[in-house]
Design a protein around this motif. Structure first.
Motif, PDB file in Angstrom:
ATOM      1  N   ILE A 273     -40.821 -34.272  -7.914  1.00 20.22           N
ATOM      2  CA  ILE A 273     -40.128 -33.008  -7.616  1.00 20.22           C
ATOM      3  C   ILE A 273     -40.469 -32.017  -8.708  1.00 20.22           C
ATOM      4  O   ILE A 273     -40.732 -32.400  -9.849  1.00 20.22           O
ATOM      5  N   ASN A 274     -40.463 -30.732  -8.338  1.00 18.11           N
ATOM      6  CA  ASN A 274     -40.803 -29.721  -9.342  1.00 18.11           C
ATOM      7  C   ASN A 274     -39.533 -29.135  -9.966  1.00 18.11           C
ATOM      8  O   ASN A 274     -38.408 -29.565  -9.636  1.00 18.11           O
ATOM      9  N   SER A 275     -39.701 -28.150 -10.835  1.00 17.44           N
ATOM     10  CA  SER A 275     -38.545 -27.626 -11.574  1.00 17.44           C
ATOM     11  C   SER A 275     -37.572 -26.876 -10.660  1.00 17.44           C
ATOM     12  O   SER A 275     -36.458 -26.573 -11.051  1.00 17.44           O
ATOM     13  N   PHE A 276     -38.015 -26.576  -9.424  1.00 16.40           N
ATOM     14  CA  PHE A 276     -37.096 -25.940  -8.468  1.00 16.40           C
ATOM     15  C   PHE A 276     -36.404 -26.984  -7.592  1.00 16.40           C
ATOM     16  O   PHE A 276     -35.719 -26.653  -6.629  1.00 16.40           O
ATOM     17  N   GLY A 277     -36.648 -28.261  -7.902  1.00 11.84           N
ATOM     18  CA  GLY A 277     -36.017 -29.319  -7.109  1.00 11.84           C
ATOM     19  C   GLY A 277     -36.704 -29.551  -5.771  1.00 11.84           C
ATOM     20  O   GLY A 277     -36.186 -30.260  -4.904  1.00 11.84           O
ATOM     21  N   ARG A 278     -37.904 -28.973  -5.588  1.00 14.87           N
ATOM     22  CA  ARG A 278     -38.632 -29.175  -4.323  1.00 14.87           C
ATOM     23  C   ARG A 278     -39.522 -30.418  -4.414  1.00 14.87           C
ATOM     24  O   ARG A 278     -40.074 -30.721  -5.470  1.00 14.87           O
ATOM     25  N   VAL A 279     -39.690 -31.078  -3.264  1.00 14.74           N
ATOM     26  CA  VAL A 279     -40.558 -32.257  -3.212  1.00 14.74           C
ATOM     27  C   VAL A 279     -42.021 -31.819  -3.368  1.00 14.74           C
ATOM     28  O   VAL A 279     -42.438 -30.822  -2.774  1.00 14.74           O
ATOM     29  N   THR A 280     -42.766 -32.568  -4.179  1.00 17.50           N
ATOM     30  CA  THR A 280     -44.195 -32.264  -4.351  1.00 17.50           C
ATOM     31  C   THR A 280     -45.020 -33.523  -4.073  1.00 17.50           C
ATOM     32  O   THR A 280     -44.484 -34.635  -4.082  1.00 17.50           O
ATOM     33  N   THR A 281     -46.314 -33.344  -3.840  1.00 14.49           N
ATOM     34  CA  THR A 281     -47.229 -34.493  -3.808  1.00 14.49           C
ATOM     35  C   THR A 281     -48.365 -34.235  -4.796  1.00 14.49           C
ATOM     36  O   THR A 281     -48.624 -33.089  -5.174  1.00 14.49           O
ATOM     37  N   ILE A 282     -49.031 -35.319  -5.185  1.00 18.50           N
ATOM     38  CA  ILE A 282     -49.950 -35.212  -6.332  1.00 18.50           C
ATOM     39  C   ILE A 282     -51.414 -35.444  -5.946  1.00 18.50           C
ATOM     40  O   ILE A 282     -52.212 -35.839  -6.782  1.00 18.50           O
ATOM     41  N   GLY A 283     -51.750 -35.174  -4.679  1.00 17.38           N
ATOM     42  CA  GLY A 283     -53.157 -35.304  -4.264  1.00 17.38           C
ATOM     43  C   GLY A 283     -53.383 -36.620  -3.545  1.00 17.38           C
ATOM     44  O   GLY A 283     -52.735 -37.620  -3.859  1.00 17.38           O
ATOM     45  N   ARG A 284     -54.327 -36.615  -2.593  1.00 10.84           N
ATOM     46  CA  ARG A 284     -54.595 -37.810  -1.780  1.00 10.84           C
ATOM     47  C   ARG A 284     -54.945 -38.995  -2.686  1.00 10.84           C
ATOM     48  O   ARG A 284     -55.630 -38.839  -3.683  1.00 10.84           O
ATOM     49  N   GLY A 285     -54.438 -40.140  -2.294  1.00 12.12           N
ATOM     50  CA  GLY A 285     -54.670 -41.348  -3.092  1.00 12.12           C
ATOM     51  C   GLY A 285     -53.801 -41.386  -4.348  1.00 12.12           C
ATOM     52  O   GLY A 285     -54.004 -42.210  -5.243  1.00 12.12           O
ATOM     53  N   GLY A 286     -52.809 -40.489  -4.415  1.00 14.86           N
ATOM     54  CA  GLY A 286     -52.051 -40.265  -5.652  1.00 14.86           C
ATOM     55  C   GLY A 286     -51.146 -41.406  -6.102  1.00 14.86           C
ATOM     56  O   GLY A 286     -50.675 -41.395  -7.246  1.00 14.86           O
ATOM     57  N   SER A 287     -50.907 -42.394  -5.255  1.00 18.00           N
ATOM     58  CA  SER A 287     -50.056 -43.511  -5.703  1.00 18.00           C
ATOM     59  C   SER A 287     -50.664 -44.232  -6.898  1.00 18.00           C
ATOM     60  O   SER A 287     -49.939 -44.813  -7.708  1.00 18.00           O
ATOM     61  N   ASP A 288     -51.989 -44.222  -6.999  1.00 19.90           N
ATOM     62  CA  ASP A 288     -52.636 -44.831  -8.171  1.00 19.90           C
ATOM     63  C   ASP A 288     -52.131 -44.131  -9.437  1.00 19.90           C
ATOM     64  O   ASP A 288     -51.782 -44.776 -10.425  1.00 19.90           O
ATOM     65  N   ALA A 289     -52.093 -42.798  -9.388  1.00 18.22           N
ATOM     66  CA  ALA A 289     -51.650 -42.026 -10.557  1.00 18.22           C
ATOM     67  C   ALA A 289     -50.168 -42.282 -10.834  1.00 18.22           C
ATOM     68  O   ALA A 289     -49.761 -42.376 -12.001  1.00 18.22           O
ATOM     69  N   SER A 290     -49.366 -42.426  -9.790  1.00 17.57           N
ATOM     70  CA  SER A 290     -47.931 -42.731 -10.004  1.00 17.57           C
ATOM     71  C   SER A 290     -47.804 -44.044 -10.766  1.00 17.57           C
ATOM     72  O   SER A 290     -46.997 -44.167 -11.693  1.00 17.57           O
ATOM     73  N   ALA A 291     -48.594 -45.041 -10.377  1.00 22.06           N
ATOM     74  CA  ALA A 291     -48.517 -46.359 -11.020  1.00 22.06           C
ATOM     75  C   ALA A 291     -48.893 -46.270 -12.497  1.00 22.06           C
ATOM     76  O   ALA A 291     -48.230 -46.856 -13.355  1.00 22.06           O
TER      77      ALA A 291
END
Ligand code: ADP
Ligand code: ASP
Ligand code: MG
Length: 404
Positions: free
Chosen positions: A139-157
């Motif tokens: 989520i961003n500083s406005f409390g909105r849901v964001t995504t971090i680019g295709r295949g981004g679960s790798d980066a989350s991990a």
């Protein structure tokens, strides 16, 4: 606390049967007394399907709604995994990014994780819980849901492994590890036992979908070792680590290829300072990613030909922007679809002369025409017709003895 972060990709959670297997893998780590943090992607095909639905609603679907929509796939997978673990007698629950929270900055669709609040997760781990965290979202500083680019679960991990100083970070996927080239494109591809961050970053940026580039960059900066292995076969995978941990004498480590590229050439452009900038500025403003660029100066020194590559899907937009650009004069505009970039990657090329020649000669022997070339310290890329990709992978794999 001995923590492992386990990430499961789309195919790994692609069906109920597969999710049951994933739960068994997680349970095994728990039984070995690890504290387990799980990151999951959406079930395979779900994210693509959501994107295509948004396009049917509207060609210019709002970016913020896009993120709410496409991040929903992860919620489903996480609750199914947690549900199965609860069924097996474990304490588990799903966590969406806003519940932790995982904070991001940057634009919707391409946000970057910049902070993660650990307290609730630490408490939950101490209570013996297994958190199943939705990858790909924040989520961003406005409390909105964001995504971090295709295949981004790798980066989350990787971010979770960093914040929790995890003992291990394991990326479970549908292949046995990182291969010399995509094993689904070339049967002879060989599994790589250990690869440096730098080589993996190049391979990923140049088309090896097995790891997302941002995740490798973060892992490299934070010196996090990554293991990539199969969800379905219990076999040793690939270790991604720092260069000094690797003893090898390979010249080339791997070959990557892209698809869906397009080539744009502007012939007879007036050669004066600022011309290239005036062509690329409106493209960058429209978020069109320009990749390879070459400029040839004409013999009279007054004109130049400029060629660059973009993604096929950006071609129509690019044509329109160039034709409407009053600041540039050129004689002819050419476009070519269905070109691909093939790259050979390896730290060994820094100290080995003749690699470029060997690559070009091998392609020439197969009558494969090279249209554009670009190089860096540890990679050489060439642009060729997409129809020649298979042949090129095959011949380069052989030339650099990667099947050994
Ligand atoms: P996940 O859903 O687990 O994140 P991805 O589909 O993102 O998995 O990545 C795995 C796929 O990456 C493989 O199925 C394979 O086709 C592709 N791939 C491309 N290049 C390589 C490579 N060099 N080594 C292994 N897999 C690769
Ligand atoms: N589900 C997301 C995607 O398909 C994120 C991921 O797979 O890592 O891009
Ligand atoms: Mg992936």
């Amino acid at each position: 606390m001995k923590i492992v972060v386990l990430k499961f990709g789309g195919t790994s959670v692609g069906s109920v049967t597969k999710i049951k297997r994933v739960a068994d893998i997680i349970a095994n780590y728990r039984k070995k007394n690890f504290n387990v943090i799980v990151v999951s992607s959406a079930m395979s095909g779900v994210t693509n399907d959501l994107i295509s639905k948004s396009k049917k609603i509207c060609q210019n679907f709002s970016d913020s709604e896009h993120d709410v929509l496409v991040s929903s796939g992860e919620q489903v997978a996480c609750s199914l995994i947690a549900g199965r673990l609860i069924h097996k007698g474990f304490k588990s629950r799903s966590w969406l990014a806003w519940q932790i929270p995982i904070l991001t900055d940057g634009p919707h669709k391409h946000a970057r994780i910049n902070n993660l609040y650990k307290n609730k997760l630490i408490k939950y781990l101490k209570e013996g819980g297994i958190p199943i965290i939705a990858g790909f979202q924040g989520i961003n500083s406005f409390g909105r849901v964001t995504t971090i680019g295709r295949g981004g679960s790798d980066a989350s991990a990787i971010v979770l492994a960093k914040f929790f100083k995890a003992h291990r970070c394991i990326i479970y996927t549908d292949v046995e590890g990182v291969y010399t080239t995509d094993p689904n494109k070339l049967k002879k591809a060989k599994k790589i036992k250990v690869i440096s961050y730098e080589e993996m970053l190049e391979m990923a940026s140049l088309g090896a979908k097995v790891m997302q580039p941002v995740s490798i960059q973060d892992a490299r900066l934070n010196r996090i070792d990554i293991e990539v292995k199969s969800t379905f076969l219990n076999k040793q995978g690939t270790l991604i680590t720092k260069r000094s941990n690797i003893i090898n004498n390979r010249i080339i480590t791997g070959i990557s290829s892209t698809h869906n590229d397009a080539k744009v050439s502007l012939l007879g452009v007036k050669d004066k300072p600022g011309v290239a900038a005036s062509i690329f500025k409106p493209l960058s403003k429209n978020l069109i990613n320009v990749d390879m660029v070459v400029q040839n100066i004409s013999s009279n020194g007054k004109e130049t030909d400029l060629t660059f590559t973009i993604k096929n899907e950006d071609l129509n937009k690019t044509k329109k922007i160039i034709k409407e650009n009053k600041n540039i004069n050129f004689r002819k505009l050419l476009f070519k679809k269905d070109v691909s970039k093939i790259s050979i990657i390896g730290v060994g090329m820094i100290t080995t002369p003749g690699v470029t020649f060997r690559m070009f000669q091998a392609l020439a022997n197969e009558k494969i025409n090279i249209q554009v070339i670009s190089t860096s310290e540890i990679k050489i890329s060439v642009l060729i017709d997409t129809k020649d990709v298979k042949k090129a992978l095959n011949v380069l794999h052989k030339e650099f003895k990667l099947e050994r």
